[in-house]
Scaffold this motif. Sequence first.
Motif, PDB file in Angstrom:
ATOM      1  N   GLN A 151       1.162  -1.339  -0.154  1.00  0.00           N
ATOM      2  CA  GLN A 151       0.133  -0.291  -0.007  1.00  0.00           C
ATOM      3  C   GLN A 151       0.607   0.714   0.136  1.00  0.00           C
ATOM      4  O   GLN A 151       1.892   1.129   0.795  1.00  0.00           O
ATOM      5  N   VAL A 152       0.017   2.659  -0.247  1.00  0.00           N
ATOM      6  CA  VAL A 152       0.887   3.899  -0.578  1.00  0.00           C
ATOM      7  C   VAL A 152      -0.018   4.470   0.372  1.00  0.00           C
ATOM      8  O   VAL A 152      -1.340   4.639   0.177  1.00  0.00           O
ATOM      9  N   GLN A 153       0.740   5.306   0.915  1.00  0.00           N
ATOM     10  CA  GLN A 153       0.182   6.977   2.253  1.00  0.00           C
ATOM     11  C   GLN A 153       0.530   7.438   1.499  1.00  0.00           C
ATOM     12  O   GLN A 153       1.706   8.095   0.809  1.00  0.00           O
ATOM     13  N   LEU A 154      -0.528   8.976   1.314  1.00  0.00           N
ATOM     14  CA  LEU A 154       0.164  10.249   1.329  1.00  0.00           C
ATOM     15  C   LEU A 154      -0.231  10.769   2.331  1.00  0.00           C
ATOM     16  O   LEU A 154      -1.771  10.768   3.260  1.00  0.00           O
ATOM     17  N   VAL A 155       0.704  11.846   3.263  1.00  0.00           N
ATOM     18  CA  VAL A 155       1.016  12.580   4.120  1.00  0.00           C
ATOM     19  C   VAL A 155       0.457  14.431   3.143  1.00  0.00           C
ATOM     20  O   VAL A 155       1.513  14.230   2.981  1.00  0.00           O
ATOM     21  N   GLU A 156      -0.374  15.299   3.281  1.00  0.00           N
ATOM     22  CA  GLU A 156      -0.814  16.183   3.052  1.00  0.00           C
ATOM     23  C   GLU A 156      -0.507  16.959   4.516  1.00  0.00           C
ATOM     24  O   GLU A 156      -0.677  16.356   5.413  1.00  0.00           O
ATOM     25  N   SER A 157       0.438  18.026   4.020  1.00  0.00           N
ATOM     26  CA  SER A 157       0.150  19.224   5.167  1.00  0.00           C
ATOM     27  C   SER A 157       0.429  21.127   4.200  1.00  0.00           C
ATOM     28  O   SER A 157       0.453  20.506   2.982  1.00  0.00           O
ATOM     29  N   GLY A 158       0.326  21.819   5.254  1.00  0.00           N
ATOM     30  CA  GLY A 158       0.287  23.458   4.543  1.00  0.00           C
ATOM     31  C   GLY A 158      -0.574  23.969   4.905  1.00  0.00           C
ATOM     32  O   GLY A 158      -0.859  24.996   3.873  1.00  0.00           O
ATOM     33  N   GLY A 159      -1.971  23.709   4.750  1.00  0.00           N
ATOM     34  CA  GLY A 159      -3.182  24.283   4.545  1.00  0.00           C
ATOM     35  C   GLY A 159      -3.499  24.799   5.775  1.00  0.00           C
ATOM     36  O   GLY A 159      -2.200  24.966   6.979  1.00  0.00           O
ATOM     37  N   GLY A 160      -4.616  26.064   5.586  1.00  0.00           N
ATOM     38  CA  GLY A 160      -4.693  26.467   6.812  1.00  0.00           C
ATOM     39  C   GLY A 160      -5.440  28.164   6.564  1.00  0.00           C
ATOM     40  O   GLY A 160      -5.908  28.248   5.659  1.00  0.00           O
ATOM     41  N   LEU A 161      -5.682  29.017   7.301  1.00  0.00           N
ATOM     42  CA  LEU A 161      -6.174  30.366   7.107  1.00  0.00           C
ATOM     43  C   LEU A 161      -6.073  31.365   6.122  1.00  0.00           C
ATOM     44  O   LEU A 161      -4.812  31.343   7.251  1.00  0.00           O
ATOM     45  N   VAL A 162      -6.070  32.153   5.105  1.00  0.00           N
ATOM     46  CA  VAL A 162      -5.144  33.339   4.704  1.00  0.00           C
ATOM     47  C   VAL A 162      -5.972  34.079   4.186  1.00  0.00           C
ATOM     48  O   VAL A 162      -6.520  33.779   3.996  1.00  0.00           O
ATOM     49  N   GLN A 163      -5.537  35.460   4.923  1.00  0.00           N
ATOM     50  CA  GLN A 163      -6.309  35.939   3.976  1.00  0.00           C
ATOM     51  C   GLN A 163      -6.074  36.967   2.519  1.00  0.00           C
ATOM     52  O   GLN A 163      -5.527  36.073   1.098  1.00  0.00           O
ATOM     53  N   PRO A 164      -7.430  37.576   1.544  1.00  0.00           N
ATOM     54  CA  PRO A 164      -7.139  37.128   0.192  1.00  0.00           C
ATOM     55  C   PRO A 164      -5.657  38.359  -0.443  1.00  0.00           C
ATOM     56  O   PRO A 164      -5.340  38.794   0.259  1.00  0.00           O
ATOM     57  N   GLY A 165      -4.950  37.397  -1.140  1.00  0.00           N
ATOM     58  CA  GLY A 165      -4.095  38.327  -1.521  1.00  0.00           C
ATOM     59  C   GLY A 165      -2.674  37.039  -1.694  1.00  0.00           C
ATOM     60  O   GLY A 165      -1.602  37.792  -1.867  1.00  0.00           O
ATOM     61  N   GLY A 166      -2.881  36.621  -0.615  1.00  0.00           N
ATOM     62  CA  GLY A 166      -1.737  36.114   0.274  1.00  0.00           C
ATOM     63  C   GLY A 166      -1.483  34.602  -0.176  1.00  0.00           C
ATOM     64  O   GLY A 166      -1.712  34.467  -0.996  1.00  0.00           O
ATOM     65  N   SER A 167      -0.627  33.878   0.577  1.00  0.00           N
ATOM     66  CA  SER A 167       0.616  32.958   0.062  1.00  0.00           C
ATOM     67  C   SER A 167       0.152  31.518   1.119  1.00  0.00           C
ATOM     68  O   SER A 167       0.378  31.868   2.020  1.00  0.00           O
ATOM     69  N   LEU A 168      -0.067  30.168   0.637  1.00  0.00           N
ATOM     70  CA  LEU A 168       0.083  28.682   0.959  1.00  0.00           C
ATOM     71  C   LEU A 168       0.461  28.132   0.109  1.00  0.00           C
ATOM     72  O   LEU A 168       0.857  28.281  -0.991  1.00  0.00           O
ATOM     73  N   ARG A 169       1.933  27.093   0.626  1.00  0.00           N
ATOM     74  CA  ARG A 169       2.574  26.064   0.121  1.00  0.00           C
ATOM     75  C   ARG A 169       1.877  24.889   0.992  1.00  0.00           C
ATOM     76  O   ARG A 169       2.158  24.260   1.756  1.00  0.00           O
ATOM     77  N   LEU A 170       1.140  24.016  -0.144  1.00  0.00           N
ATOM     78  CA  LEU A 170       1.132  22.599  -0.161  1.00  0.00           C
ATOM     79  C   LEU A 170       1.987  21.999   0.063  1.00  0.00           C
ATOM     80  O   LEU A 170       2.427  21.898  -0.747  1.00  0.00           O
ATOM     81  N   SER A 171       1.874  20.581   0.669  1.00  0.00           N
ATOM     82  CA  SER A 171       3.085  19.721   0.596  1.00  0.00           C
ATOM     83  C   SER A 171       2.190  18.015   0.675  1.00  0.00           C
ATOM     84  O   SER A 171       1.582  17.663   1.403  1.00  0.00           O
ATOM     85  N   CYS A 172       2.813  17.566   0.271  1.00  0.00           N
ATOM     86  CA  CYS A 172       2.612  16.076  -0.109  1.00  0.00           C
ATOM     87  C   CYS A 172       3.357  14.859   0.034  1.00  0.00           C
ATOM     88  O   CYS A 172       4.187  14.887  -1.528  1.00  0.00           O
ATOM     89  N   ALA A 173       3.448  13.953   0.499  1.00  0.00           N
ATOM     90  CA  ALA A 173       4.763  13.410   0.944  1.00  0.00           C
ATOM     91  C   ALA A 173       3.817  11.349   0.493  1.00  0.00           C
ATOM     92  O   ALA A 173       3.603  11.061   1.439  1.00  0.00           O
ATOM     93  N   ALA A 174       4.258  11.084  -0.536  1.00  0.00           N
ATOM     94  CA  ALA A 174       4.475   9.486  -0.487  1.00  0.00           C
ATOM     95  C   ALA A 174       5.014   8.846  -0.288  1.00  0.00           C
ATOM     96  O   ALA A 174       6.321   9.349  -0.527  1.00  0.00           O
TER      97      ALA A 174
END
Length: 119
Positions: A1-24
Amino acid sequence: QVQLVESGGGLVQPGGSLRLSCAASGSIFRINGMAWYRQTPGKERELVAITSGGRTNYADSVKGRFTISRDNAKNTVYLQMNSLKPEDTAVYSCNADVSTTLFTRTSFWGQGTQVTVSS
């Protein structure tokens, strides 16, 4: 089996930035492609960005604002999201097209991470 773990979500104001990650991790022979999808309540899941075979493709709604990238050594895909808008609010999920053996190919999903764009 393979597991995918995501991170990096959250609350941000309009115009802002976020970086999501997903490790397999797990029984990976080869990762053929990785992608990010998003979904909001009452709507169908939407393909946001995909990377496969060295090529990338984006939904029209995120072109020029989002960038998908991949670290093959770490079996990790990233989604850099800039100039975020309230309509980008959704649960973002990672998908990987994985060959677990030379003859077996399966699609795996992460658990999803919430991105909320609000002032």
